[in-house]
Write an enzyme that holds these catalytic residues in place. Sequence first.
Site, mmCIF file in Angstrom:
data_model
loop_
_atom_site.group_PDB
_atom_site.id
_atom_site.type_symbol
_atom_site.label_atom_id
_atom_site.label_comp_id
_atom_site.label_asym_id
_atom_site.label_seq_id
_atom_site.Cartn_x
_atom_site.Cartn_y
_atom_site.Cartn_z
ATOM 1 N N ASN A 7 0.854 -1.185 0.000
ATOM 2 C CA ASN A 7 0.000 0.000 0.000
ATOM 3 C C ASN A 7 0.894 1.241 0.000
ATOM 4 O O ASN A 7 1.692 1.445 0.916
ATOM 5 C CB ASN A 7 -0.895 -0.014 1.244
ATOM 6 C CG ASN A 7 -1.925 1.099 1.218
ATOM 7 O OD1 ASN A 7 -1.613 2.239 0.907
ATOM 8 N ND2 ASN A 7 -3.158 0.774 1.572
ATOM 9 N N ASP A 9 -0.140 4.466 -0.048
ATOM 10 C CA ASP A 9 -0.840 5.688 0.372
ATOM 11 C C ASP A 9 0.069 6.682 1.082
ATOM 12 O O ASP A 9 -0.011 7.892 0.866
ATOM 13 C CB ASP A 9 -2.012 5.342 1.296
ATOM 14 C CG ASP A 9 -3.156 4.649 0.594
ATOM 15 O OD1 ASP A 9 -3.150 4.579 -0.652
ATOM 16 O OD2 ASP A 9 -4.062 4.160 1.299
ATOM 17 N N HIS A 10 0.933 6.171 1.970
ATOM 18 C CA HIS A 10 1.694 7.093 2.807
ATOM 19 C C HIS A 10 2.879 7.720 2.089
ATOM 20 O O HIS A 10 3.474 8.680 2.595
ATOM 21 C CB HIS A 10 2.099 6.419 4.105
ATOM 22 C CG HIS A 10 0.919 6.166 4.992
ATOM 23 N ND1 HIS A 10 0.049 7.161 5.352
ATOM 24 C CD2 HIS A 10 0.431 5.032 5.549
ATOM 25 C CE1 HIS A 10 -0.915 6.663 6.112
ATOM 26 N NE2 HIS A 10 -0.702 5.374 6.235
ATOM 27 N N HIS A 47 -5.602 3.802 -1.856
ATOM 28 C CA HIS A 47 -6.946 4.125 -1.373
ATOM 29 C C HIS A 47 -7.296 5.536 -1.830
ATOM 30 O O HIS A 47 -6.693 6.505 -1.367
ATOM 31 C CB HIS A 47 -6.970 4.016 0.157
ATOM 32 C CG HIS A 47 -8.319 4.234 0.760
ATOM 33 N ND1 HIS A 47 -8.563 4.056 2.109
ATOM 34 C CD2 HIS A 47 -9.511 4.612 0.232
ATOM 35 C CE1 HIS A 47 -9.836 4.310 2.365
ATOM 36 N NE2 HIS A 47 -10.417 4.671 1.243
ATOM 37 N N ARG A 49 -9.505 8.132 -1.180
ATOM 38 C CA ARG A 49 -10.483 8.546 -0.181
ATOM 39 C C ARG A 49 -11.315 9.706 -0.708
ATOM 40 O O ARG A 49 -10.875 10.469 -1.566
ATOM 41 C CB ARG A 49 -9.779 8.939 1.119
ATOM 42 C CG ARG A 49 -9.041 7.791 1.798
ATOM 43 C CD ARG A 49 -8.442 8.237 3.119
ATOM 44 N NE ARG A 49 -9.481 8.463 4.102
ATOM 45 C CZ ARG A 49 -9.760 7.645 5.124
ATOM 46 N NH1 ARG A 49 -9.056 6.536 5.290
ATOM 47 N NH2 ARG A 49 -10.711 7.926 5.971
ATOM 48 N N ARG A 53 -7.063 12.848 0.846
ATOM 49 C CA ARG A 53 -6.017 13.288 1.791
ATOM 50 C C ARG A 53 -4.631 12.815 1.390
ATOM 51 O O ARG A 53 -3.637 13.369 1.846
ATOM 52 C CB ARG A 53 -6.338 12.816 3.204
ATOM 53 C CG ARG A 53 -6.263 11.306 3.391
ATOM 54 C CD ARG A 53 -6.501 10.918 4.833
ATOM 55 N NE ARG A 53 -7.830 11.307 5.291
ATOM 56 C CZ ARG A 53 -8.345 10.929 6.461
ATOM 57 N NH1 ARG A 53 -7.626 10.197 7.280
ATOM 58 N NH2 ARG A 53 -9.553 11.288 6.809
ATOM 59 N N HIS A 54 -4.546 11.762 0.596
ATOM 60 C CA HIS A 54 -3.226 11.310 0.137
ATOM 61 C C HIS A 54 -3.260 10.985 -1.356
ATOM 62 O O HIS A 54 -2.848 11.813 -2.162
ATOM 63 C CB HIS A 54 -2.677 10.157 0.988
ATOM 64 C CG HIS A 54 -3.668 9.134 1.450
ATOM 65 N ND1 HIS A 54 -4.483 8.426 0.587
ATOM 66 C CD2 HIS A 54 -3.958 8.675 2.696
ATOM 67 C CE1 HIS A 54 -5.219 7.578 1.286
ATOM 68 N NE2 HIS A 54 -4.935 7.717 2.571
ATOM 69 N N GLU A 74 -8.572 0.552 -3.089
ATOM 70 C CA GLU A 74 -9.453 0.601 -1.928
ATOM 71 C C GLU A 74 -10.393 1.788 -2.087
ATOM 72 O O GLU A 74 -9.971 2.869 -2.506
ATOM 73 C CB GLU A 74 -8.635 0.735 -0.646
ATOM 74 C CG GLU A 74 -7.776 -0.478 -0.349
ATOM 75 C CD GLU A 74 -7.024 -0.360 0.963
ATOM 76 O OE1 GLU A 74 -6.593 -1.414 1.482
ATOM 77 O OE2 GLU A 74 -6.867 0.767 1.468
ATOM 78 N N THR A 104 -6.537 6.411 9.528
ATOM 79 C CA THR A 104 -6.528 5.369 8.519
ATOM 80 C C THR A 104 -7.785 4.541 8.726
ATOM 81 O O THR A 104 -8.517 4.739 9.696
ATOM 82 C CB THR A 104 -5.260 4.498 8.630
ATOM 83 O OG1 THR A 104 -5.226 3.555 7.557
ATOM 84 C CG2 THR A 104 -5.221 3.769 9.959
ATOM 85 N N THR A 105 -8.080 3.637 7.821
ATOM 86 C CA THR A 105 -9.321 2.874 7.907
ATOM 87 C C THR A 105 -9.352 2.041 9.182
ATOM 88 O O THR A 105 -8.486 1.201 9.412
ATOM 89 C CB THR A 105 -9.474 1.948 6.683
ATOM 90 O OG1 THR A 105 -9.418 2.745 5.499
ATOM 91 C CG2 THR A 105 -10.805 1.219 6.736
ATOM 92 N N GLU A 155 -11.098 -9.333 2.610
ATOM 93 C CA GLU A 155 -9.836 -8.998 3.256
ATOM 94 C C GLU A 155 -10.116 -8.907 4.742
ATOM 95 O O GLU A 155 -10.855 -8.028 5.195
ATOM 96 C CB GLU A 155 -9.264 -7.677 2.738
ATOM 97 C CG GLU A 155 -7.940 -7.338 3.412
ATOM 98 C CD GLU A 155 -7.201 -6.177 2.779
ATOM 99 O OE1 GLU A 155 -6.410 -5.516 3.491
ATOM 100 O OE2 GLU A 155 -7.411 -5.923 1.578
ATOM 101 N N HIS A 196 -3.983 -4.733 7.754
ATOM 102 C CA HIS A 196 -4.159 -3.632 8.697
ATOM 103 C C HIS A 196 -3.295 -3.861 9.937
ATOM 104 O O HIS A 196 -3.469 -4.845 10.657
ATOM 105 C CB HIS A 196 -5.602 -3.421 9.141
ATOM 106 C CG HIS A 196 -5.806 -2.073 9.803
ATOM 107 N ND1 HIS A 196 -5.949 -0.908 9.087
ATOM 108 C CD2 HIS A 196 -5.825 -1.707 11.098
ATOM 109 C CE1 HIS A 196 -6.086 0.113 9.915
ATOM 110 N NE2 HIS A 196 -6.004 -0.342 11.148
ATOM 111 N N GLY A 197 -2.353 -2.964 10.142
ATOM 112 C CA GLY A 197 -1.484 -3.019 11.309
ATOM 113 C C GLY A 197 -0.400 -4.076 11.248
ATOM 114 O O GLY A 197 0.276 -4.320 12.256
ATOM 115 N N GLY A 218 1.229 -1.479 4.267
ATOM 116 C CA GLY A 218 1.705 -0.188 3.807
ATOM 117 C C GLY A 218 2.582 0.528 4.798
ATOM 118 O O GLY A 218 3.781 0.711 4.580
#
Length: 252
Positions: A7, A9-10, A47, A49, A53-54, A74, A104-105, A155, A196-197, A218
């Site tokens: 991912n 995104d960041h 993602h 959004r 935002r990113h 996403e 984040t989600t 997922e 996630h995480g 990510g």
Amino acid sequence: MLKLGVNIDHVATLRQARYRGREQGEPDPVRAARICEEAGAHGITCHLREDRRHIVDRDVFALRRTVRTRLNLEMANTPEIVAIALQVKPDIVCIVPERREEVTTEGGLDVVAQEPALTETRRRMNDAGIEVSLFIAPDPPQIEAAARVGAQFVELHTGRFAEAFGDPAQREEELNRLVEGARLAHRLGLRVNAGHGLNYENVRWLHRVPHLVELNIGHSIISRAVFTGLARAVRDMLDAMAGYTGGMPGAA
């Protein structure tokens, strides 16, 4: 083999911190995607959004032109984002819940409460040749609803497992939820991803979860890349994931 979707995104988060609203800026998430693929990633996740935002629209279209592995978009199930996805035609979309105030989600999609709307979006995506995944907690009612919707993938949200990682009893409880959730999804004909995480320490524990196809990771990779470079960070994660045996005896 357990696949890695990175991912990015960041990478865009860092760019937007300085260049929000501009046509150009660094670092470029499209270049990051190329580096990840060259380092061995099996797919790229981003993602789009609603608040942009990113990742922004131009990123998604550029990624579609350049990604050679598998592009996973996403997205929230909203008319605007659905329309963009149908234009972009990623290989797969992962429908996620979205709240403006979250960083984040957080949490899984409530498929039970949104079954008709999700079924319609799933149909439109499949008709366009796009596979559909639903980002859900490993809870039987949500998994069963995902099967009724007709999604190709779920997922499984690994956030609670990641948060409980430092507590052995809670970690075991959350890991067992993922194991049972993956088994149920497989029985219902769903393919299983997770994310996630996840990071370089906890990802090895997912070797106990059966039927996994891909992990989407990510933040941990982008964080390590600050110190090691992105290609090395991707290769390190692939090393951490190596040896997956589908949750069968002998798994790490």
